[in-house]
Every structure is written in C-alpha cells, then in structure tokens.
Scaffold this active site. Structure first.
Site, PDB file in Angstrom:
ATOM      1  CG  HIS A   1      -1.736   0.943   1.308  1.00  0.00           C
ATOM      2  ND1 HIS A   1      -1.288   2.247   1.685  1.00  0.00           N
ATOM      3  CD2 HIS A   1      -3.453   0.826   0.766  1.00  0.00           C
ATOM      4  CE1 HIS A   1      -2.941   2.855   1.862  1.00  0.00           C
ATOM      5  NE2 HIS A   1      -3.640   2.355   1.486  1.00  0.00           N
TER       6      HIS A   1
ATOM      7  CG  ASP B   1       0.848  -2.565   6.385  1.00  0.00           C
ATOM      8  OD1 ASP B   1      -0.206  -2.429   6.996  1.00  0.00           O
ATOM      9  OD2 ASP B   1       0.592  -1.775   5.602  1.00  0.00           O
TER      10      ASP B   1
ATOM     11  CD  GLN C   1      -7.031  -4.795   4.212  1.00  0.00           C
ATOM     12  OE1 GLN C   1      -7.993  -5.568   4.215  1.00  0.00           O
ATOM     13  NE2 GLN C   1      -6.885  -3.868   3.344  1.00  0.00           N
TER      14      GLN C   1
ATOM     15  CE  LYS D   1      -6.930  -0.405   6.263  1.00  0.00           C
ATOM     16  NZ  LYS D   1      -7.947  -0.261   5.230  1.00  0.00           N
TER      17      LYS D   1
ATOM     18  CB  CYS E   1      -3.580   3.334  -1.349  1.00  0.00           C
ATOM     19  SG  CYS E   1      -4.707   4.075  -1.414  1.00  0.00           S
TER      20      CYS E   1
END
Ligand code: 7TS
Length: 414
Positions: A131, A208, A211, A234, A372
């Site tokens: 991203h 990261d 998600q 999220k 993104c």
C-alpha cells in the site's frame, strides 16, 4: 458483549447481521450489500454504544487528572491497551503504542528508527504489493538519507518471488517492511519465513497488519516481527485509532516522534527528559473515545471467534471467486494459494469505475481503482480492479447479488 437474545455459536450470520445497524439501510432503494470491508469495516452496536457511553458518562482527559472522571477515562483507555496486547500476543503492555492508524504507525517508525539508523548507502526492502503508506514513508527516508529502496517482485499469481527476496539482501540492508496481507489481491505473505531470513542477516522487520489483523490470528512473539502495525477501523472499531507494536528494546532506543505533553518526564528550558514507554510516543491528548470503543470491537471479534470468522469468510471468498470467474469477460486478479477475503477482478472492455458506479445503483458497495497500490497495478499492466472484500456479516445471497449485478453491468457496458 453480543446481546443475549442472539445465538452466535455455531456461527450464525443472521444473528451477526443484527449487531450491525448500518446493514439495515437501503441504498438507491435496494438493500445495502457492503463489500468494501478492506477499506473499512462496519461497526457493531457494542462499538457505537461504547463510543456514546464514553461521551455521556465519563469524558475526561486522561493520565493527568485525579478526579473520578479522569480516573475512569484513563482506566478505560488503558484497558484497550491490555486488550490489544492480548489480541496480538505482545509480551509487554508498554510495547503497544496508540497512533491514528497504520499510516501514522509506519511514518513513526520511518521518522524515528529510520532517521536514527539509516545512513547513506543503506538499503531498505519492501515488496511490489505494498500500500502507498508502506512505500512513501520509506521513499521519503531514502531521499533524506541517500539510501536505496529495493523491491521484492510479485509473480503472476500475486505472490512474492521468495528466491528474489533473498537475492536482494546485502550487508547494507537495514530494515524490511512488508505487508502481511495485500489489500488489493488478498495474498497472505509468508511473513514468518521472511522474518526468519531477515534475522539471520540481523535485519529488522516491520509487518503491515492493516489487512491481516482482522482475519488472521496474530502472535507477534511467535512471528518474531520487530514492529507490527494495525488500524482499528478495519477490525470493526472506530476510525482514527491505530497501533504500533514494537519490541521493547527497539522502542526504548528510538527517539520520540512528536514532542509535547504526556511524552515527557521533566521539562526545563535547558532540556527535557522523555517519558517511559509507551507514553514517550503518545504526545498530546490522544483519541480517547475511539480508543476506548476499540476495545469493544476486539471483544466482539474475540467473542465471535476469529477461527469461526475465518472459516466462514474463506468459504464465501471461494464461492465468490468461483461464481465471478464463470462470467464471460471477467478475469480475477490474484490467485495466491493463501488469501484473505478479497476478490479483485477486471472485466474486458469495462472500466472498473463504470462497473463500480453501476453496482452502486444496485446497492452494492465495492471499491474500484488502484487501491493505493499503483506500483502493483503497473506490474499487472491494469489501471485498477473492482474489489469485493468480505466481512463476517456478508452472505452467500449477497454474493449472488454481486454476480447478478456484474452480469447485468457487463451486458450494459460492453
Ligand atoms: N496498509 C494496507 C495493507 C492497507 O490496506 C491500508 C488501508 C493501509 C496500509 C493504510 O491504513 P490506514 O488505516 O492508515 O488508512 N487500505 C485501504 C484500502 O484498501 N482501501 O481503503 C484503504
């Protein structure tokens, strides 16, 4: 915290749906089908209640007051830290730093650890499926320090080419910052293997988890990552709250990010001593209400059970991929073996944006565009995709609506 009149176990999607008020609404006269969960998940009533009750009952600034409201607000804020610690299995509560989201967490690491440790000629490795928020902060750092950004390539299935990863590592490599699960393709990366290899070369790794934290069991000690970042919104929590997990010994060595109240022990005009972890990185009044409500979201996910959610979402994703791939002209993008509940596709002769607008007319919310991840789209030589991403409250019937909508749109637009 799920209301007693709903029977949630075994996994009962009808009961789950009742917990999310927004799912009752109509869009363009149709029942809302919300398939934009990778952008942000909807919020259950318990989260909304926690937010309202904070403002109605104990709004106060935290850590500094001795009055009752301040004590209650502080206790609630710090309780979320404990819940996050357990959610990702961190060793110490002071390893949990609250930020505004993944974007800020990555920028924090780049600006503090990065500025302190990256020198001219050093190398930083990221991947081709990041991203923008895990690209641009490192580019900015590389520009400032005259360091080099290296990219792990992605194959046609949307998986990392691991042999190439190992070849990128040199004595100059200082940090690897890698996405756990891709937001545009759903690919789950082998982060444990990536970390193991990095550590053999004394390279630290940031994962990261924007998600992954909502879908996968996260155990930062087992994973052995040096930093892990996530966003509340999220994981069915409020916007404006994120987490930076860092190994204590690393966080202790890092300089502060922002200066101000809360992050200090003592200030004189001759100098300042900084506060202990985690407060050294939490300057100013934080987003108290949303952080307090984030706990309700994590409790909710824990109560439904991540395993239950994952099994359900995987089945739904397979069903959607199977149905969509049978539509003439539809091409799925990303065929990784291990995936989260993301289905990205393009339709021959139809621009993703046109598809998105038409689906919205049927009440179906999908995301279209580059998500993104412009470099990843360039890699696949496409302008973008249509992305449907599923959450615990989505249903097979909703997927059928999407399939019908895509079929109609294809007929109309081609
Ligand atoms: N990293 C990944 C993998 C993401 O998916 C996102 C947000 C971010 C970082 C940034 O998180 P934030 O909470 O700081 O914004 N992804 C998306 C998306 O896929 N559609 O909208 C936002």
């Amino acid at each position: 915290m799920i209301s007693a009149d709903t029977d949630i176990k075994p996994f009962d999607v009808t009961a789950i749906r009742k917990e999310f008020p927004v799912l009752q609404r109509k869009v363009k006269g149709k029942n809302l089908v919300y398939f934009d969960n990778a952008a942000t998940a909807q919020k259950p009533q318990v989260v909304i209640d926690a937010l309202v009750s904070y403002y109605q009952q104990f709004n106060a600034n935290i850590h500094r007051g001795i009055h009752s409201l301040a004590e209650e607000a502080t206790a609630a804020f710090e309780a979320t830290r404990d819940t996050v610690k357990d959610f990702i299995n961190a060793k110490y509560r002071e390893e949990i730093i609250f930020t505004h989201g993944v974007t800020e967490s990555i920028n924090l690491v780049a600006a503090t650890w990065g500025r302190q440790n990256i020198k001219e000629g050093d190398e930083i490795i990221i991947s081709g499926m990041e991203h923008h928020s895990n690209i641009v902060p490192w580019q900015m750092l590389c520009q400032e320090k005259k360091a080099k950004l290296k990219i792990i390539p992605v194959d046609n299935n949307g998986e990392l080419i691991m042999d190439e990863y190992e070849k990128l590592i040199t004595l100059k490599t200082k940090i690897i910052s890698i996405v756990h699960a891709s937001n545009s393709l759903g690919t789950i990366n082998p982060v444990k293997e990536i970390i193991e290899i990095a550590h053999q070369h004394n390279i630290i790794v940031l994962v990261d988890g924007a998600q992954s934290a909502v879908h996968l069991d996260i155990d930062v000690q087992n994973m052995d990552c040096d930093f892990f970042v996530l966003s509340s919104h999220k994981i069915y929590g409020p916007t404006g709250v994120g987490v930076l997990y860092g190994k204590k010994e690393l966080l202790e060595e890092m300089p502060p990010y922002m200066g101000g109240g809360e992050m200090i022990k003592e200030v004189t005009f001759d100098g300042t001593t900084y506060n202990d972890l985690p407060y050294k990185f939490e300057a100013g009044t934080p987003n108290i209400a949303d952080t307090v409500a984030f706990k309700a979201a994590l409790d909710f996910v824990n109560e439904v059970g991540k395993d239950n959610i994952r099994k359900y979402e995987v089945a739904l994703t397979k069903y959607a991929m199977n149905k969509l791939s049978q539509i003439e002209g539809v091409r799925l993008v990303g065929a990784a073996k291990h995936k989260t509940s993301v289905v990205s596709f393009i339709v021959d002769g139809v621009h993703p944006q046109d598809m998105g607008i038409l689906l919205d007319n049927y009440g179906i919310a999908v995301r279209t565009g580059h998500h993104c991840c412009q470099p990843l789209m360039n890699r696949f030589e496409i302008p973008g995709t249509v992305r449907a991403s599923f959450a615990m409250y989505n249903t097979k019937e909703e997927v059928d609506e999407l399939v019908k909508g895509v079929e109609k749109a294809v007929k109309m637009l081609r």
